[in-house]
Every structure is written in structure tokens, then in C-alpha cells.
Design a protein around this motif. Structure first.
Motif, PDB file in Angstrom:
ATOM      1  N   TRP A 116       0.836  -1.194   0.000  1.00  0.00           N
ATOM      2  CA  TRP A 116       0.000   0.000   0.000  1.00  0.00           C
ATOM      3  C   TRP A 116       0.880   1.257   0.000  1.00  0.00           C
ATOM      4  O   TRP A 116       0.652   2.201  -0.732  1.00  0.00           O
ATOM      5  CB  TRP A 116      -0.917  -0.026   1.216  1.00  0.00           C
ATOM      6  N   ALA A 117       1.932   1.238   0.794  1.00  0.00           N
ATOM      7  CA  ALA A 117       2.810   2.403   0.933  1.00  0.00           C
ATOM      8  C   ALA A 117       3.644   2.681  -0.317  1.00  0.00           C
ATOM      9  O   ALA A 117       4.242   3.744  -0.423  1.00  0.00           O
ATOM     10  CB  ALA A 117       3.739   2.216   2.134  1.00  0.00           C
ATOM     11  N   ASP A 118       3.703   1.742  -1.275  1.00  0.00           N
ATOM     12  CA  ASP A 118       4.464   1.965  -2.511  1.00  0.00           C
ATOM     13  C   ASP A 118       3.776   2.968  -3.428  1.00  0.00           C
ATOM     14  O   ASP A 118       4.430   3.617  -4.237  1.00  0.00           O
ATOM     15  CB  ASP A 118       4.653   0.654  -3.284  1.00  0.00           C
ATOM     16  N   ASN A 119       2.442   3.077  -3.329  1.00  0.00           N
ATOM     17  CA  ASN A 119       1.706   4.010  -4.181  1.00  0.00           C
ATOM     18  C   ASN A 119       1.973   5.440  -3.747  1.00  0.00           C
ATOM     19  O   ASN A 119       2.120   5.730  -2.561  1.00  0.00           O
ATOM     20  CB  ASN A 119       0.198   3.757  -4.088  1.00  0.00           C
ATOM     21  N   GLY A 164      -1.332   7.721  -7.547  1.00  0.00           N
ATOM     22  CA  GLY A 164      -2.040   6.453  -7.631  1.00  0.00           C
ATOM     23  C   GLY A 164      -1.270   5.313  -8.266  1.00  0.00           C
ATOM     24  O   GLY A 164      -1.862   4.299  -8.635  1.00  0.00           O
ATOM     25  N   HIS A 165       0.039   5.468  -8.402  1.00  0.00           N
ATOM     26  CA  HIS A 165       0.856   4.370  -8.941  1.00  0.00           C
ATOM     27  C   HIS A 165       2.096   4.193  -8.065  1.00  0.00           C
ATOM     28  O   HIS A 165       2.412   5.050  -7.256  1.00  0.00           O
ATOM     29  CB  HIS A 165       1.241   4.614 -10.408  1.00  0.00           C
ATOM     30  N   SER A 207       0.280  -0.408  -9.750  1.00  0.00           N
ATOM     31  CA  SER A 207      -0.240   0.074  -8.469  1.00  0.00           C
ATOM     32  C   SER A 207      -0.480  -1.090  -7.533  1.00  0.00           C
ATOM     33  O   SER A 207      -0.693  -2.218  -7.978  1.00  0.00           O
ATOM     34  CB  SER A 207      -1.583   0.794  -8.674  1.00  0.00           C
ATOM     35  N   PHE A 208      -0.438  -0.801  -6.228  1.00  0.00           N
ATOM     36  CA  PHE A 208      -0.877  -1.791  -5.258  1.00  0.00           C
ATOM     37  C   PHE A 208      -2.333  -2.110  -5.564  1.00  0.00           C
ATOM     38  O   PHE A 208      -3.102  -1.189  -5.841  1.00  0.00           O
ATOM     39  CB  PHE A 208      -0.738  -1.233  -3.829  1.00  0.00           C
ATOM     40  N   PRO A 209      -2.733  -3.354  -5.622  1.00  0.00           N
ATOM     41  CA  PRO A 209      -2.101  -4.583  -5.181  1.00  0.00           C
ATOM     42  C   PRO A 209      -1.527  -5.428  -6.327  1.00  0.00           C
ATOM     43  O   PRO A 209      -1.554  -6.661  -6.247  1.00  0.00           O
ATOM     44  CB  PRO A 209      -3.245  -5.315  -4.490  1.00  0.00           C
ATOM     45  N   ASP A 210      -0.991  -4.805  -7.379  1.00  0.00           N
ATOM     46  CA  ASP A 210      -0.415  -5.589  -8.474  1.00  0.00           C
ATOM     47  C   ASP A 210       0.623  -6.561  -7.935  1.00  0.00           C
ATOM     48  O   ASP A 210       1.398  -6.232  -7.040  1.00  0.00           O
ATOM     49  CB  ASP A 210       0.253  -4.681  -9.520  1.00  0.00           C
TER      50      ASP A 210
END
Length: 149
Positions: free
Chosen positions: A21-24, A28-29, A76-79
Motif C-alpha cells: 500500500w505504501a508503494d503508491n 495512484g501508482h 499500483s498496489f495490489p499488483d
């Protein structure tokens, strides 16, 4: 000129990469800086899993001296992602890895780049020849086409 996204067949090994989640970012990516963490995780995870890298007690460690990344398609999360690995150059004390980031199962990378380690003595931080255990693991990743360039 921006390169084309590499295909999955360019890489010799793959490792799963979980987005968080924190990677976005606010857009939004997955933020661009996270890809460098993906590269580091993929390379070092591969070495640890194969017994070449002892992160706590090994006398030889790799220091990053160069890295670059081209971005092709946002994720994007949750990819669910996979990192493809190959070795473009295997030197006496350095290794240049090629890393491609793929959505799980996709044929074209969403991002790709290179990541160079210089291997050094843990205490002195001076370059040392790659131990045979590293060299054996890395030779399986050598990209014969890149090595001839």
C-alpha cells in the motif's frame, strides 16, 4: 531515445515482488523510487537463496555503484510483480545485473534497468575478487548476447 520494454525471454531467472500500500504515491501508482528497492531486493534475494550471500557474517559484500531504470507502464498496489534477472557483465570484482519488472505473467516489462555491485571486503571496503561461490551462482545468469556487446 527511450528503449522499448524488454520481453520476459531476456531474463534468466525470476523472483516474486509484492507491492505494498505504501508503494503508491499521490498519483495512484508505484512511485519511481520503489523500483530501485525492487532491484535491490531481487538481486540480493537471489544471492541469499542460492547460498552465495551471507548478509550477516559473509566477508564479501556488494556495494551499489550504479543503477538506472526506464519506466514503461505504471503499476499500483495490489499488483503482483516479478523481477527478471540476468547478468550483463561479470567482472573480477563487479557485476552488472539487468533487472526487468513485470506484472505477474506479462510478457513485457513495466520497468527495466541495470544495477551494478562492486564486491568488497566487509571490513576494509576495498574491492576483492568474487569468491567462487558467487561466480558459480552468477554464471547461470549471464546474458550471452549482452556479454558480447
Amino acid at each position: 531515445m527511450k528503449p522499448d520494454a524488454p520481453e520476459r525471454g531476456v531474463y534468466r531467472a525470476f523472483r516474486p515482488i509484492a507491492t505494498r500500500w505504501a508503494d503508491n504515491d499521490i498519483y495512484g501508482h508505484v512511485n519511481n523510487v520503489q523500483y530501485y528497492a525492487f532491484f535491490d531486493t531481487a538481486v540480493n534475494g537471489y544471492l541469499v537463496e542460492r547460498g552465495a550471500l551471507d548478509i550477516t557474517g559473509g566477508r564479501v559484500i556488494g556495494l551499489v555503484v550504479s543503477t538506472n531504470c526506464d519506466y514503461f507502464t505504471p503499476v499500483s498496489f495490489p499488483d503482483r510483480l516479478e523481477a527478471g534477472l540476468s547478468v550483463a557483465n561479470l567482472g573480477t570484482s563487479s557485476v552488472t545485473y539487468r533487472v526487468g519488472i513485470f506484472r505477474e505473467g506479462d510478457q513485457l516489462a513495466v520497468a527495466a534497468g541495470e544495477f551494478t555491485h562492486v564486491y568488497v571486503n566487509r571490513d576494509s571496503r576495498r574491492p576483492v575478487p568474487l569468491p567462487a561461490s558467487y561466480r558459480q551462482v552468477l554464471e547461470a545468469l549471464v546474458d550471452d548476447q549482452a556479454a558480447g556487446q
